[in-house]
Write an enzyme that holds these catalytic residues in place. Structure first.
Site, mmCIF file in Angstrom:
data_model
loop_
_atom_site.group_PDB
_atom_site.id
_atom_site.type_symbol
_atom_site.label_atom_id
_atom_site.label_comp_id
_atom_site.label_asym_id
_atom_site.label_seq_id
_atom_site.Cartn_x
_atom_site.Cartn_y
_atom_site.Cartn_z
ATOM 1 N N VAL A 20 0.815 -1.220 0.000
ATOM 2 C CA VAL A 20 0.000 0.000 0.000
ATOM 3 C C VAL A 20 0.848 1.269 0.000
ATOM 4 O O VAL A 20 0.310 2.374 -0.138
ATOM 5 C CB VAL A 20 -0.953 0.031 1.223
ATOM 6 C CG1 VAL A 20 -1.977 -1.072 1.134
ATOM 7 C CG2 VAL A 20 -0.168 -0.068 2.533
ATOM 8 N N GLU A 22 5.262 2.971 -0.313
ATOM 9 C CA GLU A 22 6.716 2.792 -0.375
ATOM 10 C C GLU A 22 7.385 4.120 -0.071
ATOM 11 O O GLU A 22 7.006 5.163 -0.608
ATOM 12 C CB GLU A 22 7.150 2.291 -1.749
ATOM 13 C CG GLU A 22 8.656 2.112 -1.871
ATOM 14 C CD GLU A 22 9.072 1.587 -3.242
ATOM 15 O OE1 GLU A 22 10.293 1.519 -3.496
ATOM 16 O OE2 GLU A 22 8.175 1.265 -4.049
ATOM 17 N N SER A 26 11.574 2.041 3.265
ATOM 18 C CA SER A 26 10.727 0.904 3.605
ATOM 19 C C SER A 26 9.588 0.716 2.614
ATOM 20 O O SER A 26 9.284 1.588 1.815
ATOM 21 C CB SER A 26 10.136 1.114 5.009
ATOM 22 O OG SER A 26 9.331 2.284 5.022
ATOM 23 N N PHE A 27 9.005 -0.489 2.693
ATOM 24 C CA PHE A 27 7.755 -0.798 2.021
ATOM 25 C C PHE A 27 6.680 -0.935 3.093
ATOM 26 O O PHE A 27 6.970 -1.346 4.219
ATOM 27 C CB PHE A 27 7.855 -2.120 1.244
ATOM 28 C CG PHE A 27 8.894 -2.136 0.163
ATOM 29 C CD1 PHE A 27 8.656 -1.521 -1.051
ATOM 30 C CD2 PHE A 27 10.119 -2.778 0.361
ATOM 31 C CE1 PHE A 27 9.607 -1.545 -2.057
ATOM 32 C CE2 PHE A 27 11.076 -2.804 -0.635
ATOM 33 C CZ PHE A 27 10.834 -2.177 -1.850
ATOM 34 N N VAL A 28 5.433 -0.617 2.738
ATOM 35 C CA VAL A 28 4.330 -0.777 3.682
ATOM 36 C C VAL A 28 3.285 -1.686 3.045
ATOM 37 O O VAL A 28 2.886 -1.492 1.895
ATOM 38 C CB VAL A 28 3.696 0.588 4.049
ATOM 39 C CG1 VAL A 28 2.546 0.379 5.034
ATOM 40 C CG2 VAL A 28 4.734 1.526 4.653
ATOM 41 N N GLU A 147 -11.035 8.807 6.010
ATOM 42 C CA GLU A 147 -12.233 9.251 5.297
ATOM 43 C C GLU A 147 -13.083 10.172 6.167
ATOM 44 O O GLU A 147 -13.845 11.000 5.659
ATOM 45 C CB GLU A 147 -13.058 8.036 4.860
ATOM 46 C CG GLU A 147 -12.376 7.194 3.782
ATOM 47 C CD GLU A 147 -13.253 6.039 3.332
ATOM 48 O OE1 GLU A 147 -14.301 5.830 3.977
ATOM 49 O OE2 GLU A 147 -12.892 5.368 2.354
#
Length: 451
Positions: A20, A22, A26-28, A147
């Site tokens: 979801v 980057e 890091s990556f998430v 949201e």
């Protein structure tokens, strides 16, 4: 290993789903905690950061400190660890978008929305500072918005680990240079006021649509934080109220002792600006003496006038001594009485003018509100913002498939029109069949609601 495939189970507990996000380090991923069944976010350090023992140690220490923070505007950290060479942090999953994406989508945000978002950021930062944690990397990319309009600040403490333990940074991490404080650029002492500066830069980007400093290289941008001059937001967009402009200008002072000294102090000033956005609160120190002279001048003139009236001396040519003495006494008496009468008349005039000015000021001290385009905005947020200016807000529910429930689809007063206190505006709010509007009874007793 750094980029995980869907279905991979981390430490026999976290089932990895889609990526979801980057960042530079890091990556998430969105993942499922198999023990609780909850949806979580898992941040995986990129490979180049996984073998630096000093970095990993500091990273874990900072993450442990951030894990102690509990605040509605801070992304919670649930767990951390490693699976072989995979270093990870498990966090609260936020179903929303980053402030960075919101700015890019909207080009720039209305000043009222900017203040509301900033208020939540300041609340989060004040909580962290009270626990001796400084963020050091506040920027739109590290700010999530749900949201429902709730702001969530992410990556507490990560920036310190990066700046202290790595000699080079990936491009996205280096992108933080747009928001670095001058003392961070110099490599000097960093405290809470560094976060204040970064918040000010973030506000600037929200409200103008661009960062104040940009350049061909990270070095040139960094140097501008040290010796560049920020163009005040009001000069970029004259519709930005002076109070909002001043808030940003004061937060981005280059000298730390000239900024807001704490997030709490800035938050208090922000609340005042919300109530009186068009009132400037900054003093132009270079022209302070001139401004003071202009203020005092009328009083000095009045004093001089009275002095001249009471100091008139009648002189007579040589004549009979008795006649001269009598004439002088008469003239002095007349002059004295004239001065007294003039003084009384002046006093009456001043009092009457003062009362008139007060009356006029009261008449003209009417809050005016310029209507904006609220279409596509959350109705509850719009209602709160407009009512804070004394405008009455009515809502009517309209079945609509284009917008989710609770969003404004039309308004009775068009954008650009001016409303005064006690005027009203009707918002057409998207709703599903059978929906009703319920008043806010928060804080009221059952008996009060029943009546």
């Amino acid at each position: 290993m750094s980029d995980l495939t869907e279905g991979y189970i981390l430490n026999n507990r976290y089932e990895i789903h889609e990526k979801v996000g980057e960042g530079g380090m890091s990556f998430v991923y969105r993942a499922i905690d198999l023990e609780s069944g909850n949806v979580v976010a898992v941040k995986i350090l990129k490979k180049e950061f996984c073998y630096d023992e000093e970095f990993i140690k500091r990273f874990r220490n900072e993450a442990t400190a951030a894990q102690k923070l509990s605040h509605p505007n801070i992304v919670s950290i649930y767990d951390m660890g490693n699976d072989d060479d995979i270093q990870y942090i498990v966090m609260e999953y936020i179903d929303g978008l980053t402030l960075d994406k919101l700015i890019k989508a909207k080009k720039k945000l209305p000043w009222r929305n900017t203040l509301k978002i900033t208020a939540q950021i300041l609340s989060a930062v004040e909580h962290a500072h009270s626990h001796n944690i400084i963020h050091r990397d506040i920027k739109p990319l590290n700010i999530m918005i749900t949201e429902e309009g709730v702001v969530k600040l992410t990556d507490f403490g990560i920036a310190r680990a990066v700046s202290s333990a790595t000699k080079s940074a990936a491009s996205d991490s280096a992108g933080s240079v747009h928001y670095l404080s001058p003392e961070q650029v110099r490599g000097g002492f960093v405290d809470e006021r560094s976060d204040i500066y970064s918040i000010g830069i973030t506000m600037y980007e929200m409200i103008t649509g661009s960062v104040p400093y940009d350049g061909d290289s990270h070095v040139s941008i960094a140097l501008k934080h040290i010796d560049g001059k920020i163009k005040p937001p009001h000069e970029v967009d004259p519709t930005i109220p002076y109070g909002v402009n001043d808030l940003i200008v004061l937060a981005t002072r280059k000298e730390t002792n000239k900024r807001f000294q704490s997030a709490g102090e800035m938050y208090e000033r922000l609340l005042k600006v919300m109530k009186n956005p068009y009132v400037s609160f900054l003093v132009d120190y270079e022209n302070a003496e001139d401004e003071m002279d202009m203020t005092v001048a009328p009083e000095e003139e009045n004093i001089t006038l009275n002095g001249e009236s009471s100091g008139v001396i009648a002189e007579e040519n040589a004549g009979e001594e008795k006649t001269a003495m009598v004439r002088n006494v008469v003239l002095q008496t007349i002059t004295y009485l004239t001065a007294v009468i003039v003084s009384i008349l002046v006093l009456i005039f001043i009092v009457s003018r003062h009362n008139m000015v007060r009356k006029n000021f009261t008449n003209y001290n009417i809050i005016q509100y310029k209507v904006e385009n609220y279409t596509g905005m959350l109705a509850s947020t719009v209602k709160e913002a407009v009512e804070s200016c004394g405008i009455r807000v009515e809502q009517e529910l309209v079945e609509n498939d284009e917008y989710p429930a609770g969003y404004v689809i039309d308004q009775s007063v068009q954008a650009g029109e001016i409303l005064q206190e006690e005027d009203s505006i009707t918002l057409s709010v998207s709703a599903k069949e059978g929906s009703v509007i319920v008043d806010d009874y928060s804080g009221k007793s059952f008996q009060a609601v029943g009546t």
